[in-house]
Enzyme design. Structure first.
Site, short mmCIF file in Angstrom:
data_model
loop_
_atom_site.label_atom_id
_atom_site.label_comp_id
_atom_site.label_asym_id
_atom_site.label_seq_id
_atom_site.Cartn_x
_atom_site.Cartn_y
_atom_site.Cartn_z
N HIS A 102 0.87 -1.18 0.00
CA HIS A 102 0.00 0.00 0.00
C HIS A 102 0.91 1.23 0.00
CE1 HIS A 102 -2.77 2.96 1.82
NE2 HIS A 102 -3.75 2.16 1.50
N ASP B 193 3.44 -4.27 8.29
CA ASP B 193 2.20 -3.52 8.08
C ASP B 193 1.05 -4.49 8.28
OD1 ASP B 193 -0.05 -2.29 7.19
OD2 ASP B 193 0.76 -1.64 5.26
N GLN C 151 -4.19 -5.09 7.42
CA GLN C 151 -5.21 -6.02 6.93
C GLN C 151 -5.14 -7.37 7.62
OE1 GLN C 151 -7.61 -5.11 4.96
NE2 GLN C 151 -6.85 -3.23 4.03
N LYS D 299 -10.35 -0.06 10.64
CA LYS D 299 -10.59 -1.26 9.83
C LYS D 299 -10.98 -2.44 10.70
CE LYS D 299 -7.02 0.01 6.46
NZ LYS D 299 -7.69 0.34 5.21
N CYS E 11 -4.87 2.45 -3.58
CA CYS E 11 -3.60 3.00 -3.04
C CYS E 11 -2.44 2.04 -3.26
CB CYS E 11 -3.73 3.35 -1.55
SG CYS E 11 -4.96 4.59 -1.23
N1 PMP Z 1 -1.53 -0.62 4.72
C1 PMP Z 1 -2.49 -1.40 4.22
C2 PMP Z 1 -2.16 -2.80 3.79
C3 PMP Z 1 -3.78 -0.91 4.09
O1 PMP Z 1 -4.74 -1.68 3.60
C4 PMP Z 1 -4.05 0.42 4.49
C5 PMP Z 1 -5.44 1.01 4.35
N2 PMP Z 1 -6.07 0.73 3.15
C6 PMP Z 1 -3.02 1.18 5.02
C7 PMP Z 1 -1.76 0.64 5.12
C8 PMP Z 1 -3.23 2.58 5.49
O2 PMP Z 1 -4.18 2.64 6.49
P1 PMP Z 1 -4.72 4.05 7.00
O3 PMP Z 1 -5.28 4.74 5.79
O4 PMP Z 1 -5.76 3.70 8.00
O5 PMP Z 1 -3.57 4.77 7.57
#
Ligand code: PMP
Length: 435
Positions: A133, A210, A213, A236, A376
């Site tokens: 991401h 990270d 998920q 999430k 993203c």
């Molecule tokens: N890493 C991953 C794998 C994600 O799915 C996301 C959110 N889509 C993020 C980072 C970033 O999360 P946040 O927008 O809540 O900071």
């Protein structure tokens, strides 16, 4: 704090019962029952979380770490308890190793800023993967450019898993940091972090996981995995927006300078001198989002009452069913591993002849909410040869009927677009037109 009972630990998740805790899911959208399939972007919230936050605001709200009076002490106690809940949830050794941040993005930026700018030197190497991401990509890209670091990426195999055969050549004694997603937000791929962490540690590199998920969807034990840092977002995992967490190894947190500075980060300040607080306070400048942190604690109580093993088993069943149903549809291409053991409740796909954005808009008219775009993860989409994709993602409040609704919605849209001869499912007789 909430007066609503937590879910009973049944052998099989009772989705109908769980859905009663989520007021947003009981609504009609465009006159149809809402089928919410975008929890990977952000999940819905149970009344237990909403009520916990509402009740604090209504009854005993005051700033934390400030007052000697009852309300402030109460807020502070609840904030500390929330930190302990987060620590216990991911099996961190101590609550002091949990830093509350705004979200995972802020936690990753904190690491790049504080750890990266302090400990990484020109020529040092950082290893990421091809499926990150942007939150776990851009802070490192920026740092690499600023500091003259070398960025490398673990490549993907054709089935959407990481090619771990490359570990020994990519992760070398020059590697100082390895950062990767436990679960991909696009492909749903669950990566076993252990071989990557073992290789990184063998060359003396630190590892950032990270877990955005993974923490919401499967049991995560940071000590068993051995990650040095781990990040995730509350929104999430049934919690509110504005709160996330950074776990860090105690010695690393102790050695890192603050990221943001201001109130609460210093023990003693003079006109020309400062003595920083210890972690986690050193990293929590200003009034923290403590009501949100307490809300996240309530979300953790909710998930733990169900049990993360059961959450995972339920979502694995849903993804298995979704891969089966969508896999049977002509013109639908699925991405990511086909083995449900290797994937979380995320299904990314394209439908021949229908742009993902048009598909999502048409599904919305049928009451089905999915995500479309590049999620993203632009480099990953480029790697897959895609300009965009459609993504359906599951949580504990979804069931097989939601998967069938998605399937039927796609058929209705394909029929109206003239790309299938299948009959329009009767429930979608009057929706699904592509603009
Ligand atoms: N890493 C991953 C794998 C994600 O799915 C996301 C959110 N889509 C993020 C980072 C970033 O999360 P946040 O927008 O809540 O900071």
């Amino acid at each position: 704090m909430s007066s609503f009972a937590l879910p009973a630990p049944e052998a099989v998740i009772d989705v109908a019962r769980i859905r009663r805790d989520f007021p947003a899911l009981a609504q009609l959208v465009h006159g149809r029952p809402l089928v919410f399939l975008d929890s990977a972007a952000s999940s819905q919230k149970p009344v237990q979380v909403l009520e916990t936050m509402d009740s604090l605001y209504r009854t005993s709200y005051a700033n934390v770490h400030r007052g000697a009076y009852a309300f402030s002490r109460h807020s502070t106690d609840l904030y500390d308890a929330a930190r302990a809940k987060v620590a216990a949830f991911i099996h961190a050794p101590t609550p002091e190793q949990i830093v509350f941040t705004r979200n995972a993005t802020e936690a990753l930026n904190l690491l790049a800023y504080s750890y990266g700018r302090t400990f990484l030197q020109p020529g040092d190497e950082i290893v990421l993967t091809e499926l990150e991401h942007h939150a776990n990509d851009l802070p490192w890209q920026l740092l690499a450019r600023e500091r003259g670091l070398v960025l490398k990426r673990i490549p993907l195999t054709p089935d959407g898993t990481l090619d771990l055969r490359t570990l020994d050549t990519l992760i070398t004694p020059r590697t100082r940091l390895v950062s990767f997603a436990h679960v991909s937000n696009v492909l749903g791929t669950i990566t076993d972090p252990r071989p990557i962490i073992a290789r990184a540690h063998a060359v003396g590199a630190v590892v950032v996981l990270d877990a955005c998920q993974s923490v919401p969807h499967l049991p995560v034990d940071v000590q068993a995995l051995g990650a040095d840092f781990l990040v995730f977002s509350g929104h999430k995992m049934l919690g509110p927006t504005g709160i996330g967490a950074l776990y860090g190894r105690a010695d690393l947190l102790a050695a890192m300078p603050p990221f943001l500075t201001g109130g609460d980060v210093a023990r003693e300040v003079d006109f020309d001198a400062v003595e920083w607080e210890a972690a986690p306070l050193k990293f929590e400048a200003g009034t923290p989002a403590f009501v949100e942190a307490i809300g996240l604690g309530a979300a953790i109580d909710y998930l733990e009452a169900i049990g993360m093993e059961r959450v995972r088993a339920h979502e694995r069943e849903l993804v298995t069913y979704a891969l089966e149903l969508l896999g049977e549809l002509p013109g639908v291409q699925l991405f990511g591993p086909r083995d449900p053991e290797l994937r979380s409740g995320v299904v990314t796909f394209t439908v021949e002849g229908i742009a993902p954005q048009d598909l999502a808009l048409a599904l919305d008219q049928c009451g089905v909410a999915i995500r479309s775009g590049r999620h993203c993860a632009h480099p990953l989409h480029r790697r897959l040869g895609l300009t965009a994709s459609a993504r359906a993602s599951f949580a504990i409040y979804n069931d097989a009927a939601d998967v069938e609704a998605l399937h039927d919605g796609i058929v209705a849209i394909q029929r109206r677009a003239g790309t299938t001869r299948a009959a329009v499912p009767s429930r979608y007789a009057d929706c699904g037109g592509v603009a």
